[in-house]
Design a protein around this motif. Sequence first.
Motif, short mmCIF file in Angstrom:
data_model
loop_
_atom_site.label_atom_id
_atom_site.label_comp_id
_atom_site.label_asym_id
_atom_site.label_seq_id
_atom_site.Cartn_x
_atom_site.Cartn_y
_atom_site.Cartn_z
N GLU A 1 0.83 -1.20 0.00
CA GLU A 1 0.00 0.00 0.00
C GLU A 1 0.87 1.26 0.00
OE1 GLU A 1 -4.11 -1.26 2.23
OE2 GLU A 1 -2.37 -0.87 3.51
N TYR A 2 0.38 2.26 -0.71
CA TYR A 2 1.01 3.58 -0.70
C TYR A 2 0.28 4.44 0.33
CZ TYR A 2 3.13 2.35 -5.23
OH TYR A 2 3.84 1.75 -6.24
N TYR A 3 1.04 5.01 1.24
CA TYR A 3 0.47 5.88 2.28
C TYR A 3 0.97 7.31 2.09
CZ TYR A 3 -0.65 1.59 4.89
OH TYR A 3 -1.14 0.36 5.28
N LEU A 4 0.09 8.26 2.33
CA LEU A 4 0.46 9.68 2.34
C LEU A 4 0.41 10.18 3.78
CD1 LEU A 4 -0.67 12.49 -0.07
CD2 LEU A 4 -0.93 12.81 2.40
N ALA A 5 1.49 10.81 4.21
CA ALA A 5 1.56 11.42 5.54
C ALA A 5 1.87 12.90 5.37
CB ALA A 5 2.62 10.75 6.39
N LYS A 6 1.00 13.74 5.87
CA LYS A 6 1.15 15.18 5.73
C LYS A 6 1.65 15.80 7.02
CE LYS A 6 -1.53 19.37 4.70
NZ LYS A 6 -2.86 19.92 4.35
N GLY A 7 2.65 16.69 6.92
CA GLY A 7 3.17 17.41 8.07
C GLY A 7 2.28 18.59 8.43
N PRO A 8 2.71 19.43 9.35
CA PRO A 8 4.05 19.41 9.96
C PRO A 8 4.21 18.28 10.97
CG PRO A 8 2.72 21.14 10.95
CD PRO A 8 1.91 20.58 9.82
N PHE A 9 5.45 17.85 11.14
CA PHE A 9 5.75 16.77 12.06
C PHE A 9 6.42 17.36 13.30
CE2 PHE A 9 6.05 14.93 7.73
CZ PHE A 9 4.91 14.13 7.81
N VAL A 10 5.74 17.18 14.42
CA VAL A 10 6.20 17.73 15.70
C VAL A 10 6.30 16.59 16.69
CG1 VAL A 10 5.71 19.38 17.55
CG2 VAL A 10 5.06 19.92 15.18
N ILE A 11 7.38 16.55 17.43
CA ILE A 11 7.59 15.46 18.37
C ILE A 11 6.44 15.37 19.37
CG2 ILE A 11 8.96 16.81 20.03
CD1 ILE A 11 10.79 14.29 20.24
N ALA B 1 0.59 13.47 17.23
CA ALA B 1 0.17 12.43 16.30
C ALA B 1 -0.11 13.01 14.91
CB ALA B 1 -1.08 11.73 16.83
N PHE B 2 0.05 12.18 13.90
CA PHE B 2 -0.32 12.54 12.54
C PHE B 2 -0.93 11.30 11.90
CE2 PHE B 2 3.84 10.66 12.24
CZ PHE B 2 3.83 9.95 11.06
N THR B 3 -1.55 11.48 10.75
CA THR B 3 -2.25 10.35 10.11
C THR B 3 -1.53 9.90 8.85
OG1 THR B 3 -3.67 11.87 8.88
CG2 THR B 3 -4.48 11.08 11.00
N ARG B 4 -1.64 8.62 8.58
CA ARG B 4 -1.17 8.00 7.34
C ARG B 4 -2.41 7.61 6.56
NH1 ARG B 4 2.00 2.89 7.28
NH2 ARG B 4 4.14 3.34 6.68
N GLU B 5 -2.54 8.13 5.36
CA GLU B 5 -3.74 7.89 4.55
C GLU B 5 -3.38 7.02 3.35
OE1 GLU B 5 -6.82 10.48 1.73
OE2 GLU B 5 -5.33 11.49 2.99
N VAL B 6 -4.11 5.93 3.15
CA VAL B 6 -3.87 5.08 1.99
C VAL B 6 -4.35 5.81 0.73
CG1 VAL B 6 -4.40 2.89 0.85
CG2 VAL B 6 -4.11 2.97 3.33
#
Length: 233
Positions: free
Chosen positions: A125-135, A138-143
């Motif tokens: 599967e290809y996942y898209l993860a959108k930032g910003p990424f902050v320690i 949480a963020f989401t991974r979308e197929v």
Amino acid sequence: MKIRNPKSEIRNNKFLNWLLVISLLVITAAGGLGCARTVTTLWTYGDQMMVEVTMKGTIATSANRYFLVLSLDPNYKIPLPSPNLDQEAPEFIEPGMVPQVGSPEAYYTKFFSTWSGYIVLDRNEYYLAKGPFVIDQAFTREVISILGETGDKITFSFRLQQMFGDLPDQTQIYFDFVSVPWPDGEEKIPADHLPSTNNYISNIAGSIFAMDDLEDPSLDPSLDIIKCRVEIQ
């Protein structure tokens, strides 16, 4: 009695005629300048990025992960393969993962904070993860797609708005593609990436980025990137 000089009159008439012609040209030019209009080029901007990466051998999604990292920052950074490993943060992991080497803070400071997002091929599967990424956030991974027939090509597309939201006109999108061996419970050291660290493409529709890379006999063929093509549609 004044004597007329026909030759002198002819010269004078010629001079007056030339003066009249020049005056008319000046008036015409001035009128033309007064009516001049600025011509503005109208660009069409794309809303989708198409990506095709060719490996030397058949891709191995059970043993490797494949990443497309994207950013609007020309100074963004990624963990690079040897001989350019960052000794403090050498692994190519995803935000939220605990590294085998280095602290999570180092990865966020050096790398993740500079990314707009990424696409990862994980298993099938290809996942898209959108930032910003902050320690610690949480963020989401979308197929966005499912891997079709397995071969030497990795092909996918995504909408630019999914990754960036609304982009300004004539935006440069910076990116790199990275292949990473993915052993369970061990370091994830990047194997290969595009030859340059300054890859970018405009969001103008029809823009194309294409490159060929030399084969690397030291790499497993499933990790060796030999071609990449990116197009904005």
